[in-house]
Design a protein around this motif. Structure first.
Motif, PDB file in Angstrom:
ATOM      1  N   LYS A 604       0.884  -1.177   0.000  1.00 48.05           N
ATOM      2  CA  LYS A 604       0.000   0.000   0.000  1.00 48.05           C
ATOM      3  C   LYS A 604       0.913   1.216   0.000  1.00 48.05           C
ATOM      4  N   VAL A 605       0.693   2.147  -0.913  1.00 48.20           N
ATOM      5  CA  VAL A 605       1.551   3.341  -0.965  1.00 48.20           C
ATOM      6  C   VAL A 605       0.674   4.568  -1.158  1.00 48.20           C
ATOM      7  N   SER A 606       1.266   5.719  -0.927  1.00 44.04           N
ATOM      8  CA  SER A 606       0.550   6.963  -1.171  1.00 44.04           C
ATOM      9  C   SER A 606       1.494   7.892  -1.920  1.00 44.04           C
ATOM     10  N   ALA A 607       1.006   8.503  -2.973  1.00 42.90           N
ATOM     11  CA  ALA A 607       1.773   9.425  -3.808  1.00 42.90           C
ATOM     12  C   ALA A 607       3.105   8.807  -4.235  1.00 42.90           C
ATOM     13  N   GLU A 608       3.051   7.586  -4.602  1.00 42.19           N
ATOM     14  CA  GLU A 608       4.279   6.887  -4.948  1.00 42.19           C
ATOM     15  C   GLU A 608       3.916   5.934  -6.070  1.00 42.19           C
ATOM     16  N   LYS A 609       4.723   5.886  -7.077  1.00 40.49           N
ATOM     17  CA  LYS A 609       4.411   4.971  -8.183  1.00 40.49           C
ATOM     18  C   LYS A 609       5.323   3.769  -8.029  1.00 40.49           C
ATOM     19  N   VAL A 610       4.737   2.594  -8.035  1.00 38.16           N
ATOM     20  CA  VAL A 610       5.536   1.372  -7.920  1.00 38.16           C
ATOM     21  C   VAL A 610       5.647   0.772  -9.320  1.00 38.16           C
ATOM     22  N   ASP A 611       6.845   0.323  -9.633  1.00 35.08           N
ATOM     23  CA  ASP A 611       7.078  -0.199 -10.978  1.00 35.08           C
ATOM     24  C   ASP A 611       6.480  -1.601 -11.106  1.00 35.08           C
ATOM     25  N   VAL A 612       5.392  -1.707 -11.823  1.00 30.71           N
ATOM     26  CA  VAL A 612       4.762  -3.015 -12.029  1.00 30.71           C
ATOM     27  C   VAL A 612       4.441  -3.170 -13.510  1.00 30.71           C
ATOM     28  N   PRO A 613       4.350  -4.399 -13.963  1.00 28.31           N
ATOM     29  CA  PRO A 613       4.023  -4.586 -15.383  1.00 28.31           C
ATOM     30  C   PRO A 613       2.584  -4.158 -15.675  1.00 28.31           C
ATOM     31  N   ASP A 614       2.294  -3.821 -16.922  1.00 28.65           N
ATOM     32  CA  ASP A 614       0.943  -3.429 -17.298  1.00 28.65           C
ATOM     33  C   ASP A 614       0.021  -4.635 -17.379  1.00 28.65           C
ATOM     34  N   GLU A 615       0.587  -5.752 -17.773  1.00 23.59           N
ATOM     35  CA  GLU A 615      -0.184  -6.979 -17.965  1.00 23.59           C
ATOM     36  C   GLU A 615       0.483  -8.078 -17.152  1.00 23.59           C
ATOM     37  N   PRO A 616      -0.265  -9.142 -16.846  1.00 23.17           N
ATOM     38  CA  PRO A 616       0.362 -10.255 -16.125  1.00 23.17           C
ATOM     39  C   PRO A 616       1.542 -10.840 -16.905  1.00 23.17           C
ATOM     40  N   ILE A 617       2.620 -11.128 -16.176  1.00 19.61           N
ATOM     41  CA  ILE A 617       3.796 -11.763 -16.797  1.00 19.61           C
ATOM     42  C   ILE A 617       4.125 -13.018 -15.993  1.00 19.61           C
ATOM     43  N   PRO A 618       4.878 -13.962 -16.539  1.00 22.53           N
ATOM     44  CA  PRO A 618       5.176 -15.187 -15.786  1.00 22.53           C
ATOM     45  C   PRO A 618       5.899 -14.889 -14.482  1.00 22.53           C
ATOM     46  N   VAL A 619       5.583 -15.686 -13.449  1.00 22.86           N
ATOM     47  CA  VAL A 619       6.191 -15.510 -12.134  1.00 22.86           C
ATOM     48  C   VAL A 619       7.673 -15.812 -12.193  1.00 22.86           C
ATOM     49  N   THR A 620       8.476 -14.957 -11.602  1.00 20.93           N
ATOM     50  CA  THR A 620       9.918 -15.207 -11.548  1.00 20.93           C
ATOM     51  C   THR A 620      10.385 -15.385 -10.115  1.00 20.93           C
ATOM     52  N   ALA A 621       9.549 -14.965  -9.166  1.00 22.48           N
ATOM     53  CA  ALA A 621       9.983 -15.004  -7.757  1.00 22.48           C
ATOM     54  C   ALA A 621      10.174 -16.436  -7.309  1.00 22.48           C
ATOM     55  N   GLU A 622      11.146 -16.587  -6.423  1.00 21.56           N
ATOM     56  CA  GLU A 622      11.362 -17.925  -5.880  1.00 21.56           C
ATOM     57  C   GLU A 622      10.332 -18.203  -4.816  1.00 21.56           C
ATOM     58  N   LYS A 623       9.934 -19.451  -4.703  1.00 23.59           N
ATOM     59  CA  LYS A 623       8.940 -19.817  -3.699  1.00 23.59           C
ATOM     60  C   LYS A 623       9.565 -19.704  -2.321  1.00 23.59           C
ATOM     61  N   PRO A 624       8.938 -18.963  -1.413  1.00 21.34           N
ATOM     62  CA  PRO A 624       9.505 -18.916  -0.059  1.00 21.34           C
ATOM     63  C   PRO A 624       9.283 -20.248   0.632  1.00 21.34           C
ATOM     64  N   ALA A 625      10.142 -20.561   1.573  1.00 18.97           N
ATOM     65  CA  ALA A 625       9.966 -21.814   2.320  1.00 18.97           C
ATOM     66  C   ALA A 625       8.615 -21.785   2.985  1.00 18.97           C
ATOM     67  N   ALA A 626       7.883 -22.887   2.923  1.00 15.53           N
ATOM     68  CA  ALA A 626       6.494 -22.919   3.380  1.00 15.53           C
ATOM     69  C   ALA A 626       6.344 -22.496   4.834  1.00 15.53           C
ATOM     70  N   SER A 627       7.334 -22.790   5.672  1.00  9.92           N
ATOM     71  CA  SER A 627       7.173 -22.480   7.098  1.00  9.92           C
ATOM     72  C   SER A 627       7.942 -21.212   7.492  1.00  9.92           C
ATOM     73  N   ALA A 628       8.133 -20.330   6.519  1.00 14.13           N
ATOM     74  CA  ALA A 628       8.943 -19.139   6.791  1.00 14.13           C
ATOM     75  C   ALA A 628       8.382 -18.310   7.940  1.00 14.13           C
ATOM     76  N   THR A 629       7.079 -18.255   8.080  1.00 13.58           N
ATOM     77  CA  THR A 629       6.552 -17.423   9.175  1.00 13.58           C
ATOM     78  C   THR A 629       5.806 -18.235  10.211  1.00 13.58           C
TER      79      THR A 629
END
Ligand SMILES: Cc1cc2nc3c(=O)[nH]c(=O)nc-3n(C[C@H](O)[C@H](O)[C@H](O)COP(=O)(O)O)c2cc1C
Ligand code: SF4
Ligand code: SF4
Ligand code: SF4
Ligand code: FES
Lengths: 629, 369
Positions: A604-629
Motif C-alpha cells: 500500500k503506498v501513497s503518492a508513490e508509483k511502484v514499478d509493475v508490469p501493465d499486464e500479467p507476466i510469468p512468475v519469476t519469484a522464488e517460492k519462499p519456504a512454506a514455514s517461513a513465518t
C-alpha cells in the motif's frame, strides 16, 4: 502472583455475573439463567448466583466474579456454564481457560485483584460497580450506603455540607470542572423559595459510558449524592435527565428511587428531618447538545433543546426561571464518599487544583479498552501503557485524544503530562466527559479531525452562526483535503475559522468543536501539508490518496487476491504475476489482507508509483519456504 | 425607577435596571450591529454580531443577552471583536444570496441591468421584496464585507408559498429565529419552530407540512419581524404615503398605518404606539383591509328598498326613513343590535338611543352571537 488452589468444594460461593449493558449484549442474562438451572440441578445449596452492574471491562465481557476467592472469568459463554458449575462451583477447581490473559505477558491471571487493568485503578466513583447487586438497596446499605445522607441530615447544617464539599476540592465531572461546592453555594444563596436539583445523565459523547455504568451498577450512590446536594442548596424537587437510549439505566434508577422512597431516604421528611425531596426521571431524546445545562433545562421544560447565553446562570435563573443546580452523575456519586471519609481524605488524592479521581473510557488502538478510574495527575503514559496494556500489534503510538469529540489530539511528547483540568487545557485539549481514544501510526490525523468534526457538526443545535455554518465550512475543507483536493491556503483558513468559531460560539459545543482540528494543525501540521502539497497520506489511510500494487518480484501467482477482489479489477492467471487495474480499484485493501503473509506481495503506498508490469507476466519469484513465518 | 450607570466605549451611560447591554447602548445612540435581536422578543444570541468586550467577563459576550449591571465597562469595537464579528457575518453571507451585498454599486442597479459580475437575476438584491428595507444590507454596509473568504453554498432550499398572504423563501433565511419567537411569544400559536439540527436546521411547521396545512393563523407577525426577504407578502408594495387609522374589523381597536399609492390601499402596518395592539395585527387587519376597501362591490352609500329593488340613497334620506319607521314602535316592541366593529363611543350612543329614546333594554351586539 498467587496460583489458584483447588479446595474441597464445600464452601459457600457466590458467582456474580455482570449485567451491565455490554455484558447483557453478550448474553449474560442467558448465562445467569443457565447457571441458576445448573446449580439447582447439581443441588449445590452453598452456591448462589447473583449479578452486578458494569465492571468497566466490557471488552472482556461477559465477565463474572466468583466470591469469596475473587476469581475473575472473562469472555464467558452459555457453553462454559456446565464446566464452571461442575469444576469450580462444585469441585472447587477454577476453570483456567476462562482466566483473563494479560495482553503484554500473555500470562493467565486468575484473581481479579491481580489484573493490571483493575489494580492500577483507584475507584471512588465506580467503587461499587461490579461489586454489588444494583437492584437491591440492602446491598448498598451494607456497604455503608445512605450513612452519609444520615450524617448530613442529623449532624450537619447545609452550610457545613457545602463547606465540606468546597474543602474537598471536588470539581464538576461533566466537563467544565467548576468547583461543585461553590455551585451549591450560589444556588443556596440565590433568592427564591422553589429551587431545582438536576442530575445530568445525558452522556452524549460517543464512546463514553461511565455515567451509564454508574447508574446501572450503583444507582443509589447517585441518588444519595443528589439528595445531599439538594439538602445543601435547599431544594425540594429534583430531576434526573437520562437519555432514552439507556433503558437499563432508566429502569435501575426508577427501581432505586422506589426502594429509596420506601426506606424513607427520599420523599417527605427524610429520616424524620424536616427536609423533603421528590425526584423525577426525565428521559431525553438523545441529542448531544441536550447535555449542555441550559439546553437540558429547555428540554425538561418541553422546549427545543438549545443552549442559551449565560448570564443569567442557572443558579439564579434555571429550570422554569427558578434557581437551579445541575451536576454530573460522577460528581454526585463522589459526594457520599467525601461526606463519609472527609474532605481531607478526598483532597489527598490528585493534584493541587484537580482533586480526587477521574474516569476515562479508554478505547482505540489499545490492548485493554474499558472504563478506568485513576487519580488526577496520573501521566498519560501510565494510563496507556500500564492500565491499557499498550498498543496492540507492536504498532507505534501516534496520538491520544482526550475529552470526547471536541477534545484535542496530543502527540507523544505529551505522554508524561499529568492528566488534570489545567494541563489538558494548556495542551489544547480538555478533560471533557472522559473519552480517551488512542491512535497508532496507521491513523491519519487529518482524517481523524474530519471524523470528530463531522460528529460535532451534525450535533450542533444550529442556533448560532459560527457553530452551525463555521463547522460545516471547516468540515468541507477537511473533506477536500482528505480527497486530495486541498489548497495551500486551506491551512490558514482552517486555523482562522477554528479560532473564530471558538471565540464566537454561544455554548461550549461550538467553542470546543474546532479543538481536534486546531490541535492536529498544531502537532501534526506535516500531515496536512503532505495531503495538500504532495497529495500523500502519510498514514496510508485516506482512500483517495492511496494505491495498492502487486510486486512482480514477490507475487507467486496464487490468485487469492484475484478471487477476493470485490471490484474484480485484478488480472492474472496461475503462475502469472497479478496486476491491479488502478482505474477500477476501489482501494478497499482486500488484496493486501488476503495475500499470504509469507508472500507479502501486495503493498500500500501513497503518492508513490511502484514499478509493475501493465499486464500479467510469468512468475519469476522464488517460492519462499512454506514455514517461513 | 431603578437606575444604573455603566460605561460603554468610554462614555458614561445611565440606564434602567433590567436592560440588556444592547438596550443600554441603543438608549445612548451607540450602534451595535444586530440581526437576531428584536425589541419585543426574548433575547436569542444566535447571530453573534452584537459581541462586545466586558471587563471582568470572559470571552466575547453578546450585548443582546447580557443584562447590564451597575459599573459595567463595555467596549463595542476592538480588533478581536471586529475579526470574530466579520467572520460570523461572512458565514451568514455564505448561506444567503450575497453577490450584490458585496458590490459597491448595489444602489444603482435595476433588475434588468447587465450585471458585470454575472450575478444571477434571482440572486439580486434588487429583485428581493425587502431590498432597501433589509437589515442584512445595513449590517454588511456597516461592517463592510467586500469579499468572502469562504465558498458560498448555492444549493437550493425549499420555498413554502402555500400561505395565501405571504411566502417563506428559505433561500434567503438567515435562521435568526425571529419568526419562530414571534409565533411563540407574541402570537402564542407556535405554528413554526426550528427543525432539524446543525447545518440542516430550518424554519418548519410541526411535521414539516406546508404552512397552509399547519395551525398557522396567517397573522403575519413572523413576516413583520423577518430582517431579510425570507418571509415577504405575496403582494409587496412601497406606498407613497401612510395614513394612521384604526382597524374596522373588530372592537379591539388595533391602531394601524394604511399605505396608500395611487389612491389605493397597498400596505398595512401595525402602529407600535397603538395602546391596544402595540404594533400587532391579526390576519384580517393585516391582509384583509386593502381587498375590501378597494373592492368594486363595496357599499359606499345607504340603500333603500323601493318597489322590491335596493336603490342608492343619501344619508339624510336613509336616516329620515329609519326615524320615521322607528317612531311607530315603543318599548319592547323593538330590539337593537349594534356592531362590534363600531367604536365604543358609537356603541354607547346606540344603547342610549335604545334605553332612553326607544325605551327598551333589548340591546345586544354581534360579538355575542
Ligand atoms: C455540548 C455539551 C454537552 C454536554 N454534555 C454533558 C453530559 O452529557 N453530561 C454532563 O454531565 N455534562 C455535560 N455537559 C456539561 C454541562 O453543561 C454542565 O456543565 C455539567 O452538567 C455540570 O455538572 P458538573 O458541575 O457536575 O460537571 C455538556 C456540555 C456541553 C457544552
Ligand atoms: S455553539 Fe453550536 S450547539 Fe452551542 S448554541 Fe451555538 S449552534 Fe448551538
Ligand atoms: S403567520 Fe402568525 S401564526 Fe402563522 S407562522 Fe406567522 S406568526 Fe405564526
Ligand atoms: S424566516 Fe426570516 S425571521 Fe424567520 S428565521 Fe428566517 S430570516 Fe429569521
Ligand atoms: S443580536 Fe445579539 S446575537 Fe444576534
Amino acid at each position: 502472583m498467587t496460583a489458584a488452589k483447588p479446595d474441597n468444594g464445600n464452601k459457600q460461593r457466590t458467582i456474580f455475573i455482570c449485567q451491565g449493558t455490554g455484558c447483557i449484549s453478550g448474553k449474560s442474562l442467558e448465562i445467569t439463567e443457565a447457571l441458576k438451572k445448573a446449580v439447582a440441578e447439581h443441588g449445590l445449596p452453598g452456591v448462589k448466583v447473583d449479578f452486578t452492574g458494569c465492571h468497566g471491562f466490557c471488552e472482556q465481557g461477559p465477565v463474572a466474579i466468583v466470591e469469596p476467592e475473587g476469581i475473575f472469568y472473562a469472555c464467558v459463554s452459555v457453553a462454559d456454564v456446565p464446566e464452571i458449575v461442575e469444576s469450580h462451583l462444585r469441585d472447587g477447581k477454577p476453570v483456567e481457560r476462562l482466566f483473563y490473559k494479560d495482553p503484554v505477558s500473555d500470562e493467565a491471571i486468575p484473581y481479579h485483584k491481580d489484573i493490571k487493568f483493575y489494580n492500577m485503578q483507584q475507584r471512588i466513583i465506580l467503587r461499587n460497580c461490579g461489586r454489588l447487586n444494583p437492584e437491591r438497596i440492602e446491598d448498598y446499605i451494607a456497604t455503608g450506603g445512605y450513612e452519609s445522607l444520615k450524617k448530613c441530615l442529623k449532624e450537619m447544617t447545609p452550610e457545613q455540607v457545602i463547606e465540606e464539599v468546597k474543602r474537598s476540592g471536588l470539581r464538576g465531572r461533566g466537563g467544565a470542572g467548576f468547583p461543585t461546592g461553590m455551585k451549591w453555594e450560589f444556588c443556596r444563596n440565590a433568592p427564591g423559595d422553589q429551587k431545582y436539583m438536576i442530575c445530568n445523565a445525558d452522556e452524549g459523547d460517543p464512546g463514553a459510558f461511565m455515567d451509564r455504568s454508574t447508574m446501572e451498577g450503583d444507582p443509589h450512590t447517585v441518588l444519595e449524592g443528589m439528595t445531599i446536594a439538594a439538602y445543601a442548596m435547599g431544594s425540594s424537587e429534583g430531576y434526573i435527565y437520562i437519555r432514552a437510549e439507556y433503558p437499563l439505566a432508566v429502569k435501575r434508577v426508577r427501581l432505586a428511587l422506589k426502594q429509596s422512597e420506601e426506606k424513607g431516604f427520599l420523599g417527605d421528611n427524610i429520616m424524620g428531618s424536616d427536609f423533603s425531596l421528590h425526584i423525577h426521571v426525565k428521559e431525553g431524546a438523545g441529542a448531544f447538545v441536550c447535555g449542555e445545562e441550559t439546553a437540558l433545562m429547555a428540554s425538561i421544560e418541553g422546549k427545543r433543546g438549545m443552549p442559551r447565553s449565560r448570564p443569567p446562570f442557572p443558579a439564579t435563573s434555571g429550570l422554569w426561571g427558578k434557581p437551579s443546580n445541575i451536576n454530573n452523575v460522577k460528581s454526585l456519586a463522589t459526594v457520599p464518599v467525601i461526606i463519609a471519609k472527609g474532605a481531607d481524605w478526598y483532597a489527598s488524592t490528585g493534584t493541587e487544583k484537580s482533586k480526587g479521581t477521574c474516569v476515562f473510557a479508554l478505547t482505540g488502538k489499545i490492548a485493554n479498552s474499558g472504563l478506568i478510574e485513576v487519580p488526577m495527575g496520573i501521566p498519560l503514559r501510565k494510563i496507556i501503557y500500564e492500565i491499557g496494556g499498550g498498543i496492540p500489534g507492536s504498532k507505534k503510538f501516534k496520538a491520544v485524544q482526550t475529552g470526547g469529540p471536541s477534545g484535542g489530539c496530543l502527540p507523544e511528547s505529551y505522554l508524561d503530562q499529568p492528566v488534570d483540568y489545567e494541563s489538558l487545557a494548556a495542551a489544547g485539549s480538555m478533560m471533557g466527559s472522559g473519552g480517551m481514544v488512542v491512535m497508532d501510526e496507521e491513523t491519519c490525523m487529518v482524517d481523524i479531525a474530519r471524523y470528530f468534526l463531522s460528529f460535532t457538526q451534525a450535533e450542533s443545535c444550529g442556533k448560532c452562526v459560527p457553530c452551525r455554518i463555521g463547522t460545516k465550512q471547516m468540515l468541507d475543507i477537511l473533506e477536500r483535503i482528505c480527497r486530495g483536493e486541498g489548497q495551500p491556503e486551506d491551512i490558514d483558513l482552517l486555523q482562522q475559522l477554528g479560532e473564530n468559531i471558538k471565540a464566537g460560539s454561544l455554548c461550549q459545543l461550538g467553542q470546543t468543536a474546532p479543538n481536534p482540528v486546531l490541535t492536529t494543525l498544531r502537532y501534526f501540521r506535516d500531515e496536512y501539508e503532505a495531503h495538500i502539497n504532495e497529495k500523500r497520506c502519510p498514514a496510508l489511510s485516506c482512500v483517495k490518496l492511496i494505491s495498492f500494487y502487486i510486486l512482480p518480484d514477490k507475487c507467486q501467482g496464487c490468485g487469492i487476491c484475484l478471487r477476493n477482489c470485490p471490484a474484480e479489477c485484478i488480472a492474472g492467471d496461475k503462475r502469472m504475476v497479478h496486476v491491479i487495474d488502478q482505474e477500477k480499484c476501489v482501494r478497499c485493501g482486500t488484496c493486501l489482507e488476503v495475500c499470504p503473509e509469507r508472500f507479502g506481495a501486495v503493498v500500500k503506498v501513497s503518492a508513490e508509483k511502484v514499478d509493475v508490469p501493465d499486464e500479467p507476466i510469468p512468475v519469476t519469484a522464488e517460492k519462499p519456504a512454506a514455514s517461513a513465518t | 425607577m431603578d437606575h444604573i450607570t455603566l460605561t460603554i466605549n468610554g462614555q458614561e451611560i445611565k440606564a434602567t435596571r433590567g436592560m440588556t447591554v444592547l438596550e443600554a447602548a441603543q438608549s445612548a445612540d451607540i450602534y451595535v450591529p444586530t440581526l437576531c435581536h428584536y425589541p419585543d422578543l426574548e433575547p436569542y444570541g444566535g447571530c453573534r454580531l452584537c459581541i462586545v468586550e466586558i471587563d471582568k467577563m470572559r470571552g466575547l459576550p453578546t450585548a443582546c443577552t447580557t443584562p447590564a449591571t451597575d459599573g459595567m465597562v463595555v467596549t463595542t469595537e476592538s480588533d478581536a471583536i471586529n475579526s470574530v464579528r466579520r467572520a460570523s457575518l461572512e458565514l451568514i453571507l455564505s448561506t444567503h444570496p450575497c453577490d450584490c451585498l458585496e458590490c459597491h454599486r448595489r444602489e444603482r442597479c435595476g433588475p434588468y441591468d447587465i450585471c458585470l459580475r454575472h450575478v444571477a437575476v434571482t440572486d439580486r438584491c434588487v429583485v428581493c421584496p425587502s431590498n432597501n428595507n433589509c437589515e442584512l444590507q445595513e449590517v454588511v454596509d456597516y461592517i463592510g464585507v467586500h469579499e468572502l473568504r469562504i465558498p458560498r453554498d448555492t444549493a437550493p432550499r425549499t420555498i413554502d408559498n402555500s400561505n395565501p398572504f405571504f411566502d417563506l423563501d428559505r433561500n434567503r433565511c438567515i435562521l435568526c429565529a425571529r419568526c419562530v419567537r414571534a409565533c411563540q411569544e407574541i402570537t402564542g400559536v407556535g405554528a413554526i419552530d426550528m427543525a432539524y439540527r446543525g447545518y440542516g436546521m430550518k424554519v418548519a411547521t410541526f411535521g414539516d407540512v406546508p404552512l397552509l396545512d399547519s395551525i398557522c393563523r396567517s397573522c403575519g407577525e413572523c413576516m413583520v419581524r423577518c430582517p431579510v426577504g425570507a418571509i415577504t407578502p405575496k403582494e409587496p408594495a412601497v406606498p407613497e404615503r401612510e395614513v394612521k387609522t384604526v382597524c374596522t374589523y373588530c372592537g379591539v381597536g388595533c391602531s394601524m398605518y394604511l399605505g396608500v399609492k395611487d389612491d389605493k390601499i397597498v400596505s398595512v402596518r401595525g402602529d407600535e404606539e397603538g395602546p391596544a395592539n402595540q404594533g400587532r395585527l391579526c390576519v384580517k387587519g393585516r391582509f384583509g383591509i386593502a381587498e375590501f376597501v378597494n373592492s368594486s362591490e363595496r357599499l359606499t352609500t345607504p340603500l333603500i328598498r323601493k318597489d322590491g329593488r335596493l336603490v342608492e340613497a343619501s344619508w339624510d334620506e336613509a336616516l329620515a326613513l329609519v326615524a320615521d319607521k322607528l317612531g311607530k314602535y315603543r318599548g319592547d316592541e323593538v330590539a337593537v343590535i349594534s356592531s362590534a366593529k363600531s367604536t365604543t363611543e358609537d356603541n354607547y350612543v346606540m344603547q342610549k338611543l335604545a334605553r332612553v329614546v326607544l325605551g327598551t333594554n333589548n340591546v345586544d351586539h354581534c360579538a355575542r352571537l
